[in-house]
Design a protein around this motif. Structure first.
Motif, PDB file in Angstrom:
ATOM      1  N   CYS A 196      38.145  40.349  40.770  1.00 61.78           N
ATOM      2  CA  CYS A 196      39.192  39.499  41.349  1.00 61.78           C
ATOM      3  C   CYS A 196      39.248  38.146  40.652  1.00 61.78           C
ATOM      4  CB  CYS A 196      38.948  39.314  42.843  1.00 61.78           C
ATOM      5  SG  CYS A 196      39.207  40.799  43.826  1.00 61.78           S
ATOM      6  N   ALA A 197      38.091  37.560  40.398  1.00 53.94           N
ATOM      7  CA  ALA A 197      38.054  36.267  39.716  1.00 53.94           C
ATOM      8  C   ALA A 197      38.461  36.401  38.259  1.00 53.94           C
ATOM      9  CB  ALA A 197      36.658  35.666  39.825  1.00 53.94           C
ATOM     10  N   ALA A 198      38.123  37.534  37.625  1.00 57.04           N
ATOM     11  CA  ALA A 198      38.400  37.702  36.199  1.00 57.04           C
ATOM     12  C   ALA A 198      39.843  38.106  35.926  1.00 57.04           C
ATOM     13  CB  ALA A 198      37.439  38.745  35.617  1.00 57.04           C
ATOM     14  N   TYR A 199      40.344  39.133  36.665  1.00 56.82           N
ATOM     15  CA  TYR A 199      41.654  39.683  36.348  1.00 56.82           C
ATOM     16  C   TYR A 199      42.623  39.723  37.540  1.00 56.82           C
ATOM     17  CZ  TYR A 199      39.040  41.272  32.281  1.00 56.82           C
ATOM     18  OH  TYR A 199      38.260  41.309  31.161  1.00 56.82           O
ATOM     19  N   GLY A 200      42.183  39.409  38.715  1.00 56.78           N
ATOM     20  CA  GLY A 200      43.049  39.483  39.882  1.00 56.78           C
ATOM     21  C   GLY A 200      42.782  40.699  40.742  1.00 56.78           C
ATOM     22  N   ASN A 201      42.510  41.842  40.096  1.00 57.74           N
ATOM     23  CA  ASN A 201      42.144  43.069  40.805  1.00 57.74           C
ATOM     24  C   ASN A 201      43.138  43.396  41.925  1.00 57.74           C
ATOM     25  OD1 ASN A 201      40.542  45.309  41.160  1.00 57.74           O
ATOM     26  ND2 ASN A 201      38.978  44.288  42.356  1.00 57.74           N
ATOM     27  N   ILE A 202      42.641  43.716  43.096  1.00 60.44           N
ATOM     28  CA  ILE A 202      43.501  44.180  44.183  1.00 60.44           C
ATOM     29  C   ILE A 202      44.407  43.073  44.720  1.00 60.44           C
ATOM     30  CG2 ILE A 202      41.899  43.686  46.060  1.00 60.44           C
ATOM     31  CD1 ILE A 202      44.000  46.884  45.653  1.00 60.44           C
ATOM     32  N   THR A 203      44.051  41.808  44.493  1.00 62.02           N
ATOM     33  CA  THR A 203      44.885  40.713  45.002  1.00 62.02           C
ATOM     34  C   THR A 203      46.217  40.624  44.257  1.00 62.02           C
ATOM     35  OG1 THR A 203      43.841  39.085  43.522  1.00 62.02           O
ATOM     36  CG2 THR A 203      42.866  39.389  45.695  1.00 62.02           C
ATOM     37  N   ILE A 240      41.046  33.038  38.239  1.00 62.11           N
ATOM     38  CA  ILE A 240      40.654  31.630  38.093  1.00 62.11           C
ATOM     39  C   ILE A 240      40.898  31.127  36.673  1.00 62.11           C
ATOM     40  CG2 ILE A 240      38.942  31.871  39.920  1.00 62.11           C
ATOM     41  CD1 ILE A 240      36.770  31.887  37.786  1.00 62.11           C
ATOM     42  N   GLY A 241      40.925  32.055  35.709  1.00 64.63           N
ATOM     43  CA  GLY A 241      41.170  31.649  34.325  1.00 64.63           C
ATOM     44  C   GLY A 241      42.567  31.134  34.086  1.00 64.63           C
ATOM     45  N   ASP A 242      43.500  31.377  35.007  1.00 63.76           N
ATOM     46  CA  ASP A 242      44.849  30.833  34.867  1.00 63.76           C
ATOM     47  C   ASP A 242      44.915  29.356  35.237  1.00 63.76           C
ATOM     48  OD1 ASP A 242      45.725  33.274  34.058  1.00 63.76           O
ATOM     49  OD2 ASP A 242      46.753  33.804  35.927  1.00 63.76           O
ATOM     50  N   LEU A 243      43.877  28.843  35.891  1.00 62.57           N
ATOM     51  CA  LEU A 243      43.878  27.449  36.332  1.00 62.57           C
ATOM     52  C   LEU A 243      42.802  26.606  35.653  1.00 62.57           C
ATOM     53  CD1 LEU A 243      44.419  27.975  40.175  1.00 62.57           C
ATOM     54  CD2 LEU A 243      46.138  27.441  38.450  1.00 62.57           C
ATOM     55  N   ILE A 244      41.689  27.209  35.257  1.00 60.09           N
ATOM     56  CA  ILE A 244      40.595  26.457  34.634  1.00 60.09           C
ATOM     57  C   ILE A 244      40.052  27.243  33.444  1.00 60.09           C
ATOM     58  CG2 ILE A 244      39.942  25.353  36.809  1.00 60.09           C
ATOM     59  CD1 ILE A 244      37.590  27.358  36.947  1.00 60.09           C
ATOM     60  N   ASN A 245      39.241  26.597  32.653  1.00 60.02           N
ATOM     61  CA  ASN A 245      38.536  27.266  31.567  1.00 60.02           C
ATOM     62  C   ASN A 245      37.275  27.943  32.123  1.00 60.02           C
ATOM     63  OD1 ASN A 245      40.358  26.420  29.546  1.00 60.02           O
ATOM     64  ND2 ASN A 245      39.297  24.447  29.366  1.00 60.02           N
ATOM     65  N   VAL A 246      37.099  29.215  31.816  1.00 59.02           N
ATOM     66  CA  VAL A 246      35.970  29.997  32.310  1.00 59.02           C
ATOM     67  C   VAL A 246      35.059  30.312  31.131  1.00 59.02           C
ATOM     68  CG1 VAL A 246      35.263  32.071  33.557  1.00 59.02           C
ATOM     69  CG2 VAL A 246      37.427  30.954  34.120  1.00 59.02           C
ATOM     70  N   ASP A 247      33.759  30.189  31.336  1.00 64.12           N
ATOM     71  CA  ASP A 247      32.791  30.408  30.260  1.00 64.12           C
ATOM     72  C   ASP A 247      32.339  31.858  30.161  1.00 64.12           C
ATOM     73  OD1 ASP A 247      32.501  27.543  29.547  1.00 64.12           O
ATOM     74  OD2 ASP A 247      31.651  27.389  31.566  1.00 64.12           O
ATOM     75  N   GLY A 256      41.227  36.600  27.785  1.00 66.86           N
ATOM     76  CA  GLY A 256      42.368  36.344  28.651  1.00 66.86           C
ATOM     77  C   GLY A 256      42.158  36.906  30.039  1.00 66.86           C
ATOM     78  N   THR A 257      43.166  36.721  30.896  1.00 65.72           N
ATOM     79  CA  THR A 257      43.062  37.108  32.303  1.00 65.72           C
ATOM     80  C   THR A 257      43.835  38.383  32.628  1.00 65.72           C
ATOM     81  OG1 THR A 257      44.967  35.714  32.870  1.00 65.72           O
ATOM     82  CG2 THR A 257      42.781  34.701  32.997  1.00 65.72           C
ATOM     83  N   GLU A 258      44.369  39.065  31.632  1.00 68.39           N
ATOM     84  CA  GLU A 258      45.106  40.295  31.869  1.00 68.39           C
ATOM     85  C   GLU A 258      44.387  41.464  31.226  1.00 68.39           C
ATOM     86  OE1 GLU A 258      49.123  40.069  30.605  1.00 68.39           O
ATOM     87  OE2 GLU A 258      49.688  38.459  31.983  1.00 68.39           O
ATOM     88  N   ALA A 259      44.329  42.567  31.947  1.00 64.61           N
ATOM     89  CA  ALA A 259      43.758  43.798  31.420  1.00 64.61           C
ATOM     90  C   ALA A 259      44.441  44.958  32.121  1.00 64.61           C
ATOM     91  CB  ALA A 259      42.250  43.843  31.650  1.00 64.61           C
ATOM     92  N   CYS A 260      44.673  46.027  31.377  1.00 62.27           N
ATOM     93  CA  CYS A 260      45.366  47.168  31.955  1.00 62.27           C
ATOM     94  C   CYS A 260      44.813  48.452  31.356  1.00 62.27           C
ATOM     95  CB  CYS A 260      46.876  47.073  31.724  1.00 62.27           C
ATOM     96  SG  CYS A 260      47.340  47.179  29.983  1.00 62.27           S
ATOM     97  N   GLY A 261      45.423  49.571  31.726  1.00 62.80           N
ATOM     98  CA  GLY A 261      44.983  50.843  31.185  1.00 62.80           C
ATOM     99  C   GLY A 261      45.187  50.937  29.686  1.00 62.80           C
TER     100      GLY A 261
END
Length: 334
Positions: free
Chosen positions: A167-174, A193-200, A248-253
């Motif tokens: 959920c924090a990485a890609y959004g998942n079910i949310t 969260i990566g859409d709003l801040i820089n994630v390490d 990035g914050t998007e991932a798919c099949g």
């Protein structure tokens, strides 16, 4: 002698003396009792004088000399620990449960390597403090100003920010959220969260395994407090997870096709099929097939795939990395 004397008295004209008889004794019947008026008075019992009562001393009047307590300091195998905080956003708390599932390993981690200085569930701290590592669980509701402020504060106060879970990485079910909740219908949009801040660091999966969370915490300690050799091993272990954050914050099949299947890394475990919430993935000939029209790009399949962040650069160092983690955990048990 009595008869002769009487005869002399008769001859001389004197009357003989009558024999003196003793009076008959008066026998008193045993049952006879004296009249009540003549009864002897009953003995009067005189109470003994009570001893003088001593003054009662209350406990508060007693002065007890307190001896100074000697506190024995427990020896710690590590002199300086890092601080870790768990920042909960919009999630199900499953990642926190996975952290607690380390059991004795969690106690070793908290006793010797890290202090949990912020966690709404386990620590009584209301404001996000300064910390070395922030484990952020859940996506951010952009309709809630308080959540947006918290995630920015976490980035400001933390040295390393870890996106804990899918959920924090890609959004998942949310990604499904469109509002309409009974209690807060105005909450409509959720983003990673990566859409709003820089994630390490990204630590995907739903939830991540207890061992992976523990290993990231140990490696974060070695990266910040370890020797040069330990820092090198920690950087090698965290490198694939850091690369995910840069990706990035998007991932798919489709990403599974490019990064896993086409690279010959898929082992046909079917985890991606089981985790897809919209059933956009099916197994054909032992490999996953993605229906792109159904895919909502929630990243659940990519986060759960055990080969999605596979990295050949660290495989030759993985044995040394595992030995460093085992040594750290065994050292805490001594």
């Amino acid at each position: 002698m009595g008869l002769l004397s009487n005869l002399k008295k008769i001859l001389t004209g004197k009357k003989p003396e009558e024999p003196k008889t003793a009076p008959e004794p008066v026998t008193v019947p045993e049952t006879a009792t004296a009249p009540e008026s003549a009864a002897a008075p009953e003995p009067v019992t005189v109470p003994k004088a009570r001893p003088e009562a001593k003054p009662v001393v209350k406990p508060r009047d007693v002065k007890v000399e307190k001896k100074p307590e000697i506190q024995e300091m427990e020896e710690k195998p590590v002199a300086e620990k890092i601080t870790i905080g768990h920042v909960h956003m919009s999630g199900c708390t499953g990642c926190l449960v996975s952290l607690a599932d380390n059991y004795e390993g969690l106690f070793t981690l908290l006793d010797n390597y890290a202090d949990l200085n912020y966690c709404l569930t386990l620590a009584d701290v209301r404001d996000i403090p300064k910390m070395d590592v922030a484990l952020v669980e859940g996506s951010v509701c952009i309709n809630d100003p308080h959540s947006v402020e918290d995630i920015k504060k976490a980035r400001k106060n933390a040295t390393i920010v870890v996106a804990l879970g899918a959920c924090a990485a890609y959004g998942n079910i949310t990604r499904f959220a469109r509002g309409g909740q009974w209690n807060q219908p105005q909450h409509e949009n959720y983003v990673p969260i990566g859409d709003l801040i820089n994630v390490d660091v990204y630590l995907p999966a739903c939830p991540p395994s207890p061992e992976s969370i523990r290993n990231v915490a140990v490696m974060a300690y070695l990266l910040l407090r370890g020797t040069d050799e330990q820092k090198e091993l920690a950087a090698a272990y965290l490198k694939p997870l850091m690369d995910l954050a840069q990706r990035g914050t998007e991932a798919c099949g489709c990403d599974l096709i490019y990064d896993v299947i086409n690279q010959g890394l898929c082992m046909g475990c079917g985890t991606c099929v089981a985790t897809c919430p919209v059933r956009a993935i099916s197994m054909e000939y032992g490999k996953p097939n993605i229906d792109r029209d159904l895919c909502i790009k929630c990243g659940a399949c990519y986060a759960q795939c055990p080969r999605s962040f596979f990295n050949f650069d660290v495989m030759n160092q993985f044995e040394a990395i595992g030995e460093a983690i085992d040594a750290a955990m065994l050292k805490g048990d001594e």
